[in-house]
Design a protein around this motif. Structure first.
Motif, short mmCIF file in Angstrom:
data_model
loop_
_atom_site.label_atom_id
_atom_site.label_comp_id
_atom_site.label_asym_id
_atom_site.label_seq_id
_atom_site.Cartn_x
_atom_site.Cartn_y
_atom_site.Cartn_z
N GLU A 124 0.79 -0.90 0.39
CA GLU A 124 0.22 0.24 -0.25
C GLU A 124 0.78 1.28 0.23
O GLU A 124 1.24 1.64 0.88
CB GLU A 124 -0.68 -0.35 1.51
CG GLU A 124 -1.91 -0.84 1.19
CD GLU A 124 -2.93 -0.78 2.73
OE1 GLU A 124 -2.19 -1.20 3.43
OE2 GLU A 124 -3.82 -1.03 2.27
N LEU A 294 -2.62 11.43 -3.44
CA LEU A 294 -3.85 10.39 -3.94
C LEU A 294 -5.37 11.55 -3.52
O LEU A 294 -5.15 11.63 -2.63
CB LEU A 294 -4.04 9.18 -3.29
CG LEU A 294 -5.38 8.52 -3.69
CD1 LEU A 294 -5.72 8.43 -4.90
CD2 LEU A 294 -5.11 6.61 -2.76
N PRO A 298 -9.57 5.75 -2.75
CA PRO A 298 -8.45 4.66 -3.23
C PRO A 298 -8.77 3.33 -3.72
O PRO A 298 -9.25 1.68 -3.33
CB PRO A 298 -7.79 4.53 -1.71
CG PRO A 298 -9.09 4.28 -0.80
CD PRO A 298 -10.10 5.42 -1.56
N ASN A 424 -5.36 2.84 -8.97
CA ASN A 424 -5.59 3.20 -7.07
C ASN A 424 -3.92 3.39 -6.78
O ASN A 424 -4.19 3.85 -6.07
CB ASN A 424 -6.36 2.80 -5.91
CG ASN A 424 -5.99 1.31 -5.85
OD1 ASN A 424 -5.50 1.06 -6.87
ND2 ASN A 424 -6.51 1.21 -5.11
N THR A 425 -2.96 2.98 -7.28
CA THR A 425 -1.60 2.68 -7.57
C THR A 425 -0.31 3.62 -8.36
O THR A 425 -0.12 3.22 -8.68
CB THR A 425 -1.08 0.94 -6.81
OG1 THR A 425 0.53 2.14 -6.32
CG2 THR A 425 -1.78 0.93 -7.78
#
Length: 435
Positions: A124, A294, A298, A424-425
């Motif tokens: 993460e 971000l 997420p 999302n990363t």
């Protein structure tokens, strides 16, 4: 039913407040880092800093990882005794992801008998490059002087002679898969693969901006042309538009050659403190700025706008931390786990206007090695192999040092943009030489 999120303009959060470049650290950090210029320092030429790369090498994954780490350390003129930090993505493999990672942090610390003042691993984070960015922060804070960063995979061998391993109840000989987190909501609808989720992004981009299949194909075709000159690339056979269009559909509108190719291999980079780096073997490459922001959910599928990924947040943050602009970028090494992601990164980094990546890459001339913006000059993950983010950083450094051999961009290079991750990363870096 048409998804209303494809319509209209995204409610974009306010631009991140302007801040100093990452190399300009707070007072204490500057004192500890002796000026704070953070250095990405990796192997000097194509073999150094990487292990062997292959479709199915059938070698121990830790061995591949150590090959890459030792090569990068040696080429920097260091020994394992000089390394006092370690960072990797993602560390231990997630459940059910056989071959996704070749080694964890503890594995390498123990195998190399490292004495570390700081170490880190984890899934993460802001894309695969999050591990490198955290190493920059660690040396800036004075927790380490030389940090070895690595990413290794063995997906090719893990899958044996078959295709990609499945996820779900049919996950291989006697192996089940216990879904948790967001996958609990995906698997009942047979949406187990990132290919399914990212196909939504491609469909949304085509619907809103008129992006065509032939435009999307240029990412794969350009990658293959470059891979032809990369001796480590998995796919080196020339590919035409007809070849691309004839390939089977994986998940509409993504075809086989829009998807990266699993492989085995490791890549390592050394991040050093400025005052220490100047004593090493090569002219250092500076990390001018990074983007890690971000501002969206997420999530892979619950974004406010499926045509603007969190890559846009990371890109905006990167440019807020430097006086350089997108016009200064001379070469781009941008994530292509799926071809559409490269197009999103082109827009997110301001290398072309939002919604215009299709026309920008049409015909392939602008993104060719001799073009306006050479792109994924090693072949990317679509042809060179899925080294999962780190291959792009390795290639950017190789090109900036002028050591890419037959695939070397002819014009002198001083500024490179690197990005990794999708959905999302996402994380990105701006590298400079001689600045």
């Amino acid at each position: 039913m048409f998804d209303p999120r494809l319509r209209g303009t995204r409610d974009i959060p306010p631009k991140a407040p302007a801040g100093p470049p990452i190399c300009q650290l707070p007072r204490v950090g500057r004192e500890l880092a002796a000026g704070g210029n953070l250095i990405v320092y990796r192997a000097a030429h194509t073999r150094v800093g990487q292990s062997d790369i292959g479709r199915r090498l059938d070698r121990d994954p830790l061995e591949l990882t150590l090959d890459a780490c030792l090569a990068a350390i040696a080429d920097a003129g260091l020994t394992p005794k000089d390394i006092d930090g370690l960072s990797t993505y993602p560390g231990l493999a997630p459940a059910g992801a056989k071959g996704f990672t070749g080694a964890g942090a503890y594995d390498v610390i123990d195998a190399l008998r490292l004495n570390v003042g700081w170490y880190d691993s984890g899934l993460e984070t802001s894309g695969q490059l999050g591990s490198v960015i955290k190493a920059c922060l660690a040396v800036g804070a004075g927790l380490a002087t030389h940090v070895v960063c690595f990413r290794s995979v063995w997906e090719g061998s893990a899958q044996g002679s078959g295709g990609r391993a499945s996820i779900g109840m049919g996950a291989g000989a006697g192996e089940g898969f216990y879904a948790s987190g967001f996958m609990e909501w995906m698997l009942p609808y047979a949406s187990a693969s990132a290919a399914c989720w990212i196909a939504m992004y491609a469909t949304a981009h085509m619907h809103r901006y008129g992006t065509t299949t032939e435009q999307l194909a240029q990412i794969a075709l350009n990658a293959r042309r470059n891979a032809e000159l990369n001796p480590k690339a998995i796919y080196r056979t020339p590919m035409t538009m007809d070849d691309y269009l004839a390939a089977r559909m994986v998940t509409t509108p993504l075809r086989l050659f829009d998807c990266d190719v699993p492989c085995d291999g490791g890549t390592a980079i050394v991040v050093s403190r400025a005052d220490a780096a100047h004593d090493l073997r090569k002219t250092p490459i500076n990390v001018e700025a990074v983007g890690t922001a971000l501002h969206d959910r997420p999530s892979w599928d619950q974004l406010r706008d499926l045509t603007r990924l969190p890559a846009s947040d990371a890109g905006a943050q990167l440019w807020s931390r430097t006086d350089l602009t997108p016009k200064d970028v001379q070469i781009a090494e941008l994530y292509d786990g799926f071809s559409i992601l490269t197009m999103f990164w082109l827009e997110a980094l301001g290398l072309c206007p939002v919604g215009e990546s299709g026309p920008f890459i049409e015909g392939g001339s602008r993104i060719a090695r001799e073009g306006q913006l050479p792109l994924n000059t090693h072949g990317g993950q679509l042809s060179a192999g899925r080294l999962h983010g780190y291959g792009f950083l390795h290639e950017a450094c190789t090109q900036l040092w002028g050591e890419a051999g037959d695939r070397q961009v002819a014009k002198p290079l001083e500024v490179a943009a690197v990005a990794a991750g999708g959905g999302n990363t996402c994380g990105c870096m701006l590298l400079t030489k001689g600045r």
